[in-house]
Write an enzyme that holds these catalytic residues in place. Structure first.
Site, PDB file in Angstrom:
ATOM      1  N   GLY A   1       0.741  -1.259   0.000  1.00  0.00           N
ATOM      2  CA  GLY A   1       0.000   0.000   0.000  1.00  0.00           C
ATOM      3  C   GLY A   1       0.769   1.306   0.000  1.00  0.00           C
TER       4      GLY A   1
ATOM      5  N   GLY B   1       2.929   2.534  -2.219  1.00  0.00           N
ATOM      6  CA  GLY B   1       3.439   2.978  -3.526  1.00  0.00           C
ATOM      7  C   GLY B   1       2.827   4.286  -4.011  1.00  0.00           C
TER       8      GLY B   1
ATOM      9  N   CYS C   1      -0.224   3.590  -6.045  1.00  0.00           N
ATOM     10  CA  CYS C   1      -0.982   2.465  -5.500  1.00  0.00           C
ATOM     11  C   CYS C   1      -2.234   2.993  -4.813  1.00  0.00           C
ATOM     12  CB  CYS C   1      -0.069   1.764  -4.507  1.00  0.00           C
ATOM     13  SG  CYS C   1      -0.921   0.762  -3.336  1.00  0.00           S
TER      14      CYS C   1
HETATM   15  P1  5GP Z   1       6.923   3.788  -5.370  1.00  0.00           P
HETATM   16  O1  5GP Z   1       8.407   3.713  -5.314  1.00  0.00           O
HETATM   17  O2  5GP Z   1       6.432   4.306  -6.681  1.00  0.00           O
HETATM   18  O3  5GP Z   1       6.338   4.530  -4.206  1.00  0.00           O
HETATM   19  O4  5GP Z   1       6.381   2.300  -5.192  1.00  0.00           O
HETATM   20  C1  5GP Z   1       6.740   1.258  -6.087  1.00  0.00           C
HETATM   21  C2  5GP Z   1       6.020   0.009  -5.689  1.00  0.00           C
HETATM   22  O5  5GP Z   1       4.603   0.178  -5.722  1.00  0.00           O
HETATM   23  C3  5GP Z   1       6.241  -1.167  -6.622  1.00  0.00           C
HETATM   24  O6  5GP Z   1       7.486  -1.771  -6.481  1.00  0.00           O
HETATM   25  C4  5GP Z   1       5.090  -2.085  -6.243  1.00  0.00           C
HETATM   26  O7  5GP Z   1       5.377  -2.848  -5.096  1.00  0.00           O
HETATM   27  C5  5GP Z   1       3.987  -1.093  -5.901  1.00  0.00           C
HETATM   28  N1  5GP Z   1       3.007  -0.980  -6.996  1.00  0.00           N
HETATM   29  C6  5GP Z   1       3.229  -0.770  -8.306  1.00  0.00           C
HETATM   30  N2  5GP Z   1       2.069  -0.687  -8.996  1.00  0.00           N
HETATM   31  C7  5GP Z   1       1.091  -0.851  -8.103  1.00  0.00           C
HETATM   32  C8  5GP Z   1      -0.336  -0.890  -8.203  1.00  0.00           C
HETATM   33  O8  5GP Z   1      -0.934  -0.696  -9.248  1.00  0.00           O
HETATM   34  N3  5GP Z   1      -1.029  -1.142  -7.050  1.00  0.00           N
HETATM   35  C9  5GP Z   1      -0.371  -1.350  -5.862  1.00  0.00           C
HETATM   36  N4  5GP Z   1      -1.109  -1.634  -4.795  1.00  0.00           N
HETATM   37  N5  5GP Z   1       0.969  -1.286  -5.731  1.00  0.00           N
HETATM   38  C10 5GP Z   1       1.678  -1.049  -6.831  1.00  0.00           C
END
Ligand code: 5GP
Length: 350
Positions: free
Chosen positions: A182, A184, A187
């Site tokens: 959660g 991301g 996300c």
């Molecule tokens: P960020 O670095 O952009 O904050 O987070 C990256 C991570 O977000 C990814 O490695 C993956 O675990 C998560 N993530 C990527 N796409 C999605 C999505 O569509 N839904 C959710 N719940 N998590 C995502």
């Protein structure tokens, strides 16, 4: 029903307290780390940052850029490259800078077997087994079967957010457990399901559990600035995975569009968003809702220029502030202090 009363913290809820230091310059800080993996027997030396296996981030171009950079940065490749593209890539010198990512379907295992079949054994030595929810028995069973089938490949598996499931995955054969549900940047799981765990506390608790068994963790998601990466390492993360912070560069392999003012943009989306599902699975299945969003972000040029310099410079500087000569010492020398809103929440101020 039960309510857990312990305070759980996110990156934004803390700062790292400076400590007396004998370091005179951030150039004295070593931010590479060396690990020997518990199960695979392989080792790793490099800067332990991993580009997330997302469209626009975990690209072949990103892995090649990391190979050119030469610091051991790695990219978890998205699951959607063709067998031929993967074989070509893993036959190149950049293969060390990439993780082969897969889900847990039969099609995923068959595709991996096909790619491995066409390559010398050592070319793919790092696997990232990735599902949104690492709590299902089917997932643990899959990790176990992959460990049996590929005893000498390094396996990173997730995602989970609690110590007991981290231990379970390590005992099933994961060398590294990926932590984060959660947090991301694109996300929407917390909004759509109410499920999640503040990422700093998840990292602290899972790292503690993993290290007790000789395993490692990768903090995945929620880093928006270099300081968050320092906090994740301070919390005990062995690797940190970045999505949004690495999106929007020449390496995104996507369309870069220009608006009427000459400002350049890219589209960035979650891998469970409508955009991703339409692109890769022909739409959102009837029984599920999208748990990711699509955003427009500013184009930021080559990742090797400003972005990596800011990230690596910030990390070195954080180590300098607490007197850590090596990234390895950062966690031991970290004292987090709670700040602002979090204190207000505890004492009931508005
Ligand atoms: P960020 O670095 O952009 O904050 O987070 C990256 C991570 O977000 C990814 O490695 C993956 O675990 C998560 N993530 C990527 N796409 C999605 C999505 O569509 N839904 C959710 N719940 N998590 C995502």
């Amino acid at each position: 029903m039960r309510i857990e009363q312990d305070l759980k913290l996110d990156f934004k809820d803390v700062l790292i307290r400076p400590k007396r230091s004998t370091l005179s310059s951030r150039s004295e800080v070593e931010i590479k780390r060396s690990y020997n993996f518990k199960w695979s027997g392989q080792s790793f030396t490099g800067i332990p940052l991993i580009a997330a296996n997302m469209d626009g981030v975990g690209t072949l171009s990103m892995a090649r850029a990391f190979a050119q950079q030469g610091d051991g940065l790695t990219a978890a490749l998205t699951k959607h490259y063709s067998v031929d593209d993967l074989v070509d890539f893993f036959n190149s010198d950049a293969s060390e800078n990439a993780w082969y990512s897969l889900g847990i379907s039969d099609a995923d295992s068959e595709k991996l077997a096909k790619v491995l079949d066409k390559l010398p054994g050592e070319k793919i030595n790092k696997l990232c087994i990735d599902v949104a929810n690492g709590y299902s028995e089917r997932f643990s069973d899959f990790v176990k079967s992959m460990r049996d089938r590929y005893p000498d490949k390094t396996i990173m598996a997730g995602n989970v957010v609690t110590g007991e499931m981290t231990e379970e995955l390590i005992l099933c054969g994961a060398d590294i457990v990926k932590v984060g549900i959660g947090p991301g940047s694109v996300c929407t799981t917390r909004k759509m399901t109410g499920v999640g765990y503040p990422q700093l506390s998840a990292t602290i608790e899972c790292a503690d559990a993993a290290h007790g068994l000789g395993g490692l963790v990768c903090a995945d998601g929620g880093c928006t600035v270099p300081g968050d990466i320092a906090k994740a390492f301070g919390a005990g993360a062995d690797f940190v995975m970045l999505g949004g912070m690495l999106a929007g560069h020449d390496q995104c392999e996507g369309k870069i569009v220009e608006d009427e003012n000459g400002q350049k943009f890219c589209t960035f989306y979650g891998m469970s968003s409508d955009t991703a599902m339409e692109r890769h699975s022909g739409g959102v299945a009837e029984y599920r809702a999208s748990e990711g969003k699509t955003v427009r972000i500013k184009y930021r040029g080559d990742v090797k220029d400003r972005t990596l310099q800011d990230i690596l410079g910030g990390l070195r500087s954080a180590c300098t502030y607490v007197g850590a000569r090596q990234l390895k010492e950062l966690s031991k020398r970290t004292t987090f202090i709670m700040v602002g809103q979090q204190i207000n929440n505890i004492f009931g101020e508005s």
